[in-house]
Structure formats: structure tokens, C-alpha cells
Design a protein around this motif. Structure first.
Motif, PDB file in Angstrom:
ATOM      1  N   VAL A  21       0.809  -1.223   0.000  1.00 55.00           N
ATOM      2  CA  VAL A  21       0.000   0.000   0.000  1.00 55.00           C
ATOM      3  C   VAL A  21       0.839   1.268   0.000  1.00 55.00           C
ATOM      4  CG1 VAL A  21      -1.985  -1.097   1.095  1.00 55.00           C
ATOM      5  CG2 VAL A  21      -0.204  -0.065   2.519  1.00 55.00           C
ATOM      6  N   GLU A  22       2.126   1.179   0.311  1.00 55.47           N
ATOM      7  CA  GLU A  22       2.952   2.374   0.247  1.00 55.47           C
ATOM      8  C   GLU A  22       4.420   1.998   0.094  1.00 55.47           C
ATOM      9  OE1 GLU A  22       3.436   3.434   4.980  1.00 55.47           O
ATOM     10  OE2 GLU A  22       1.782   4.338   3.863  1.00 55.47           O
ATOM     11  N   VAL A  23       5.156   2.921  -0.480  1.00 57.56           N
ATOM     12  CA  VAL A  23       6.586   2.750  -0.716  1.00 57.56           C
ATOM     13  C   VAL A  23       7.317   3.803   0.101  1.00 57.56           C
ATOM     14  CG1 VAL A  23       8.411   2.943  -2.442  1.00 57.56           C
ATOM     15  CG2 VAL A  23       6.266   1.795  -3.032  1.00 57.56           C
ATOM     16  N   GLU A  24       8.167   3.351   1.005  1.00 53.32           N
ATOM     17  CA  GLU A  24       8.936   4.284   1.828  1.00 53.32           C
ATOM     18  C   GLU A  24      10.109   4.830   1.020  1.00 53.32           C
ATOM     19  OE1 GLU A  24       8.376   5.465   4.934  1.00 53.32           O
ATOM     20  OE2 GLU A  24       6.437   4.466   4.741  1.00 53.32           O
ATOM     21  N   HIS A  25      10.328   6.128   1.156  1.00 57.37           N
ATOM     22  CA  HIS A  25      11.357   6.800   0.377  1.00 57.37           C
ATOM     23  C   HIS A  25      12.051   7.806   1.277  1.00 57.37           C
ATOM     24  CE1 HIS A  25      13.276   7.760  -3.376  1.00 57.37           C
ATOM     25  NE2 HIS A  25      12.934   9.018  -3.328  1.00 57.37           N
ATOM     26  N   ALA A  26      13.269   8.183   0.937  1.00 56.81           N
ATOM     27  CA  ALA A  26      13.991   9.176   1.731  1.00 56.81           C
ATOM     28  C   ALA A  26      14.991   9.910   0.861  1.00 56.81           C
ATOM     29  CB  ALA A  26      14.689   8.525   2.915  1.00 56.81           C
TER      30      ALA A  26
ATOM     31  N   ASP B 258       3.381  -6.833  -9.465  1.00 56.89           N
ATOM     32  CA  ASP B 258       2.811  -5.635 -10.084  1.00 56.89           C
ATOM     33  C   ASP B 258       3.870  -4.536 -10.183  1.00 56.89           C
ATOM     34  OD1 ASP B 258       0.370  -6.814 -10.311  1.00 56.89           O
ATOM     35  OD2 ASP B 258      -0.609  -5.657  -8.723  1.00 56.89           O
ATOM     36  N   GLU B 259       3.825  -3.779 -11.288  1.00 52.86           N
ATOM     37  CA  GLU B 259       4.687  -2.609 -11.453  1.00 52.86           C
ATOM     38  C   GLU B 259       3.835  -1.358 -11.347  1.00 52.86           C
ATOM     39  OE1 GLU B 259       7.251  -2.474 -14.793  1.00 52.86           O
ATOM     40  OE2 GLU B 259       8.028  -4.502 -14.523  1.00 52.86           O
ATOM     41  N   HIS B 260       4.438  -0.296 -10.809  1.00 54.28           N
ATOM     42  CA  HIS B 260       3.732   0.983 -10.709  1.00 54.28           C
ATOM     43  C   HIS B 260       4.748   2.104 -10.836  1.00 54.28           C
ATOM     44  CE1 HIS B 260       0.530   3.748  -9.750  1.00 54.28           C
ATOM     45  NE2 HIS B 260       1.342   4.350  -8.897  1.00 54.28           N
ATOM     46  N   GLU B 261       4.331   3.179 -11.477  1.00 60.40           N
ATOM     47  CA  GLU B 261       5.224   4.302 -11.727  1.00 60.40           C
ATOM     48  C   GLU B 261       4.760   5.551 -10.988  1.00 60.40           C
ATOM     49  OE1 GLU B 261       7.435   4.671 -15.614  1.00 60.40           O
ATOM     50  OE2 GLU B 261       6.036   6.353 -15.829  1.00 60.40           O
ATOM     51  N   PHE B 262       5.686   6.144 -10.238  1.00 57.77           N
ATOM     52  CA  PHE B 262       5.454   7.422  -9.568  1.00 57.77           C
ATOM     53  C   PHE B 262       6.225   8.512 -10.298  1.00 57.77           C
ATOM     54  CE2 PHE B 262       5.031   4.350  -6.048  1.00 57.77           C
ATOM     55  CZ  PHE B 262       3.829   4.754  -5.495  1.00 57.77           C
ATOM     56  N   PHE B 263       5.646   9.694 -10.365  1.00 53.51           N
ATOM     57  CA  PHE B 263       6.329  10.863 -10.914  1.00 53.51           C
ATOM     58  C   PHE B 263       6.161  11.975  -9.896  1.00 53.51           C
ATOM     59  CE2 PHE B 263       6.089  14.481 -14.216  1.00 53.51           C
ATOM     60  CZ  PHE B 263       7.432  14.768 -14.047  1.00 53.51           C
TER      61      PHE B 263
ATOM     62  N   ARG C 189       2.164   6.614  -1.915  1.00 51.27           N
ATOM     63  CA  ARG C 189       1.017   5.708  -1.869  1.00 51.27           C
ATOM     64  C   ARG C 189       0.412   5.574  -3.269  1.00 51.27           C
ATOM     65  NH1 ARG C 189      -2.960   7.599   2.410  1.00 51.27           N
ATOM     66  NH2 ARG C 189      -1.464   6.567   3.797  1.00 51.27           N
ATOM     67  N   PRO C 190       0.412   4.352  -3.855  1.00 48.63           N
ATOM     68  CA  PRO C 190      -0.195   4.171  -5.175  1.00 48.63           C
ATOM     69  C   PRO C 190      -1.719   4.282  -5.075  1.00 48.63           C
ATOM     70  CG  PRO C 190       0.461   2.061  -4.274  1.00 48.63           C
ATOM     71  CD  PRO C 190       0.965   3.099  -3.312  1.00 48.63           C
ATOM     72  N   PRO C 191      -2.408   4.483  -6.197  1.00 49.20           N
ATOM     73  CA  PRO C 191      -3.873   4.614  -6.167  1.00 49.20           C
ATOM     74  C   PRO C 191      -4.583   3.396  -5.605  1.00 49.20           C
ATOM     75  CG  PRO C 191      -2.987   5.347  -8.281  1.00 49.20           C
ATOM     76  CD  PRO C 191      -1.871   4.683  -7.541  1.00 49.20           C
ATOM     77  N   GLN C 192      -3.975   2.218  -5.747  1.00 43.03           N
ATOM     78  CA  GLN C 192      -4.552   0.992  -5.207  1.00 43.03           C
ATOM     79  C   GLN C 192      -3.420   0.055  -4.819  1.00 43.03           C
ATOM     80  OE1 GLN C 192      -6.976  -0.136  -8.541  1.00 43.03           O
ATOM     81  NE2 GLN C 192      -5.346  -1.325  -9.515  1.00 43.03           N
ATOM     82  N   PRO C 193      -3.648  -0.860  -3.872  1.00 41.83           N
ATOM     83  CA  PRO C 193      -2.593  -1.773  -3.433  1.00 41.83           C
ATOM     84  C   PRO C 193      -2.026  -2.575  -4.599  1.00 41.83           C
ATOM     85  CG  PRO C 193      -4.456  -1.846  -1.928  1.00 41.83           C
ATOM     86  CD  PRO C 193      -4.911  -1.042  -3.116  1.00 41.83           C
ATOM     87  N   LEU C 194      -0.728  -2.867  -4.516  1.00 38.28           N
ATOM     88  CA  LEU C 194      -0.041  -3.638  -5.542  1.00 38.28           C
ATOM     89  C   LEU C 194       0.110  -5.079  -5.096  1.00 38.28           C
ATOM     90  CD1 LEU C 194       2.862  -1.138  -6.386  1.00 38.28           C
ATOM     91  CD2 LEU C 194       0.599  -1.278  -7.456  1.00 38.28           C
ATOM     92  N   ASP C 195      -0.136  -6.010  -6.011  1.00 30.56           N
ATOM     93  CA  ASP C 195       0.106  -7.419  -5.733  1.00 30.56           C
ATOM     94  C   ASP C 195       1.544  -7.775  -6.099  1.00 30.56           C
ATOM     95  OD1 ASP C 195      -2.386  -8.064  -4.725  1.00 30.56           O
ATOM     96  OD2 ASP C 195      -3.241  -8.417  -6.721  1.00 30.56           O
TER      97      ASP C 195
ATOM     98  N   VAL D   3       3.769  14.939  -5.462  1.00 29.83           N
ATOM     99  CA  VAL D   3       3.544  13.910  -6.475  1.00 29.83           C
ATOM    100  C   VAL D   3       2.830  14.541  -7.661  1.00 29.83           C
ATOM    101  CG1 VAL D   3       2.313  11.793  -7.042  1.00 29.83           C
ATOM    102  CG2 VAL D   3       3.549  11.958  -4.891  1.00 29.83           C
ATOM    103  N   VAL D   4       3.393  14.384  -8.836  1.00 33.43           N
ATOM    104  CA  VAL D   4       2.786  14.919 -10.051  1.00 33.43           C
ATOM    105  C   VAL D   4       1.807  13.903 -10.636  1.00 33.43           C
ATOM    106  CG1 VAL D   4       3.253  15.815 -12.361  1.00 33.43           C
ATOM    107  CG2 VAL D   4       4.844  16.304 -10.480  1.00 33.43           C
ATOM    108  N   ALA D   5       2.153  12.630 -10.575  1.00 35.34           N
ATOM    109  CA  ALA D   5       1.280  11.581 -11.106  1.00 35.34           C
ATOM    110  C   ALA D   5       1.634  10.259 -10.443  1.00 35.34           C
ATOM    111  CB  ALA D   5       1.443  11.466 -12.631  1.00 35.34           C
ATOM    112  N   GLY D   6       0.643   9.364 -10.371  1.00 35.31           N
ATOM    113  CA  GLY D   6       0.900   8.014  -9.899  1.00 35.31           C
ATOM    114  C   GLY D   6       0.572   7.747  -8.453  1.00 35.31           C
ATOM    115  N   GLY D   7      -0.048   8.695  -7.759  1.00 27.70           N
ATOM    116  CA  GLY D   7      -0.397   8.443  -6.362  1.00 27.70           C
ATOM    117  C   GLY D   7      -0.318   9.701  -5.530  1.00 27.70           C
TER     118      GLY D   7
END
Length: 338
Positions: free
Chosen positions: A175-180, A232-237, A223-229, A201-205
Motif C-alpha cells: 500500500v505504500e513505498v517508503e522513500h527518503a 505488479d509494477e507501478h510508476e510514480f512521478f 502511496r499508489p492509487p490501489q494496493p499492488l500485488d 507527487v505529479v502523477a501516480g499516487g
């Protein structure tokens, strides 16, 4: 316990690689006789693989692992394992070749050979293998980055970063990707001011939970728009704005493996740097050291410089550093972790 198990695997693989480097190294005629169990696992060698298939997997995997080493170690690693050397040059002859080129005695080169063998084994358990197998799953967290592209623009002492990051989930329900992001520590206050940093975030969550976790490190969650299995790949901008930057470098220092990182830096054309270089697999504490021998980079006519990296090792730094002109103020400095 996991750390101890990983260290044991690294040590065991180091022993196997030392056996492999003997004689003609990877040019040995009966390679299957000297490829141990650990290396077979790392290279995803199967019992029904033909000798040619096995050789191809071992050679390609070792090539990729060598490319993960700092530039100063790569040529040593290639010669030690027999890449690009004469068809009949045995290990002792290759060591003599190294010692002459480095103006060192053979005993010193033996120690260096042992060091690079250990680094190769360490790399094998710190990043995905091109063929899958143990190295593809060993040491990975809940996700990894399959592609990272960054555009950094420097102007008026500040910086703007546009980052596109494609992540791959390793678990169900991510449900979320930790970043620093780490910054050079301010000289005056000794602590970063969050008001000097903007993250959008410009796009992707969406971004949330922005917090200061040390005097120079800002953490946040994507946080992506929906949980990833799993798979699954997801792109944040997203964009990071910094009002005042303090050290001349930009690096990605991944916590989890990163398959590719492409960096484009656009300098203020009114204050171009006097020198620019590539940071490739350095220890994080050495990332901003201008004295280390590194590959030079050159600005194009638009005042930009770019560099690309593949198969980044966790806890190593990759990016671009520069030396500001003496009449220019200190410029940007960001060290990424993810």
C-alpha cells in the motif's frame, strides 16, 4: 540471523570464485568441473543445462557482477577471472600482469585479487541476477526499483528534481513505498529545515508522512492509487524543490536493488562548474570526495550532462559530482536512499 546467513553465503561463494580463478579462470576447458554449488545457484544453472548453456550463464552473470564494482576494481576483477586475457595465461601470469601495470609486487596484487573476489560475491547477493535464481530474491525487500529517471535543474543556489520511479512489488497488498532523501548538513544550524524542502507527487499516487528522521535526512511515503500485488509494477512521478543546496553532487544510494538509473543534470549556464565527474558504486561516505579518480563528464551546449547506471548495488552511491567555479556559491547536494 538473516544478515549472518547472507554473510555465510558470501564467504562460501568467495571460496568458490577463488577456485574458479585458478588456472585459466573462466576460459577453463571443463568449466562445469570448477563451478560450485553456490555459483550454480547464483547463475541459475540447472542440471540439464548443456556445457555451453552453463558457460554462457556463468560468464554473463560474472560480467554483470563485475560491472557493479567501483570502476577502480573492475579491470582487476576481469583479469583475475580470466576475461579478455590470453588463451594460455594462467592465474599466476595474470597476477604478474596486474603487478606490472599497477607497479606493485605480486603479493600485493594477490591481496587485491582476494578483495575483488569478495566484492563480486557480495554483489551476487545484493542485486537481481539476469537469469533469476537465488540472487534474484536474496536481499530484496518488499519492493525494488526497475527504472529510475531523474532530471535535476540547478539555479540561483537552489534545485528542482523531477523523478520518475517504476517500482515492482514483491508482496501482496503493498500500500505504500517508503522513500527518503538526504541532504548535506547545514553548516549554520546543524539541522535541515523542512520548510526549505517541497515534495509533490505529479502523477501516480500521493505523498504523505513527510518527516525529518535525522539532521539531514527527510523521509516520506508514496502511496499508489490501489494496493499492488506481488509482481505488479507501478510508476510514480514526483518533484522535490530545495531552496538552498550545500554540496556539489547528486546520487542515488539504494536501500533495495535498482535495475536502472538515468540522471540528467542541467546547470545554471551563468555559473557552469569547472569540472564534472561520474560517481559509480562508491561508498556513500566517499560520494562527495572530489579527490577520488573518476570518469570525467562534459557539459553539452545546453549546459546539461547525463549519465546512466545499471544494476545498482544497495548501499552504494551512483550519480554525478561537480566542482563549482571559484566565483560560484555552493551548489546542490542530494543523496538518495530507497
Amino acid at each position: 540471523m538473516a544478515q549472518e546467513a547472507r554473510k555465510a553465503k558470501v564467504n562460501a561463494l568467495s571460496v568458490e570464485l577463488k577456485l574458479l580463478r585458478r588456472g585459466l579462470g573462466i576460459q577453463t576447458k571443463n568449466l562445469s568441473d570448477v563451478v560450485g554449488e553456490g555459483l550454480r545457484e547464483v547463475c541459475d544453472v540447472h542440471n540439464d543445462d548443456s556445457p555451453g548453456t552453463m558457460r554462457g550463464k556463468v560468464v554473463e552473470t560474472l560480467r554483470r557482477l563485475i560491472e557493479k564494482l567501483p570502476e577502480s576494481h573492475r579491470e582487476t576483477a576481469r583479469i583475475v577471472l580470466g576475461f579478455g586475457t590470453g588463451a594460455n595465461e594462467r592465474y599466476t601470469q595474470r597476477l604478474e600482469l596486474l603487478s606490472m601495470g599497477a607497479d606493485r609486487n605480486v603479493r600485493t596484487m594477490q591481496r587485491r585479487a582476494d578483495d575483488v573476489i569478495y566484492l563480486i560475491a557480495e554483489a551476487a547477493y545484493g542485486a537481481p541476477s539476469p537469469f533469476g535464481g537465488a540472487a534474484a530474491t536474496s536481499g530484496l525487500g518488499p519492493w525494488h526499483t526497475s527504472a529510475l529517471a531523474v532530471r535535476l535543474t540547478l539555479s540561483d543556489g537552489g534545485a528542482e528534481v523531477f523523478e520518475t520511479r517504476r517500482v515492482v512489488s514483491h508482496v501482496a497488498g503493498l500500500v505504500e513505498v517508503e522513500h527518503a532523501v538526504s541532504f548535506a548538513r547545514p553548516a549554520s544550524t546543524g539541522q535541515l529545515d523542512l520548510s526549505d524542502v517541497g515534495i509533490d507527487v505529479v502523477a501516480g499516487g500521493e505523498v504523505h508522512s513527510v518527516r525529518l528522521v535525522s539532521s539531514s535526512r527527510v523521509a516520506f511515503s508514496l502511496r499508489p492509487p490501489q494496493p499492488l500485488d506481488a509482481g505488479d509494477e507501478h510508476e510514480f512521478f514526483f518533484r522535490i524543490r530545495v531552496d538552498a543546496m550545500r554540496a556539489p553532487f547528486y546520487c542515488c544510494t539504494p536501500e533495495f536493488p535498482c535495475e536502472s538509473f538515468d540522471l540528467n543534470v542541467r546547470f545554471d549556464r551563468r555559473k557552469p562548474p569547472s569540472r564534472v565527474w561520474r560517481i559509480d558504486g562508491d561508498l556513500s561516505k566517499d560520494a562527495d570526495d572530489p579527490l577520488l579518480a573518476r570518469k570525467p563528464l562534459f557539459l553539452d551546449n545546453a549546459g546539461e550532462v547525463r549519465s546512466g547506471f545499471r544494476d545498482l548495488r544497495p548501499a552504494r552511491s551512483y550519480g554525478i559530482g561537480w566542482q563549482p567555479n571559484s566565483d560560484a556559491a555552493a551548489s546542490a547536494g542530494i543523496g538518495h536512499t530507497h
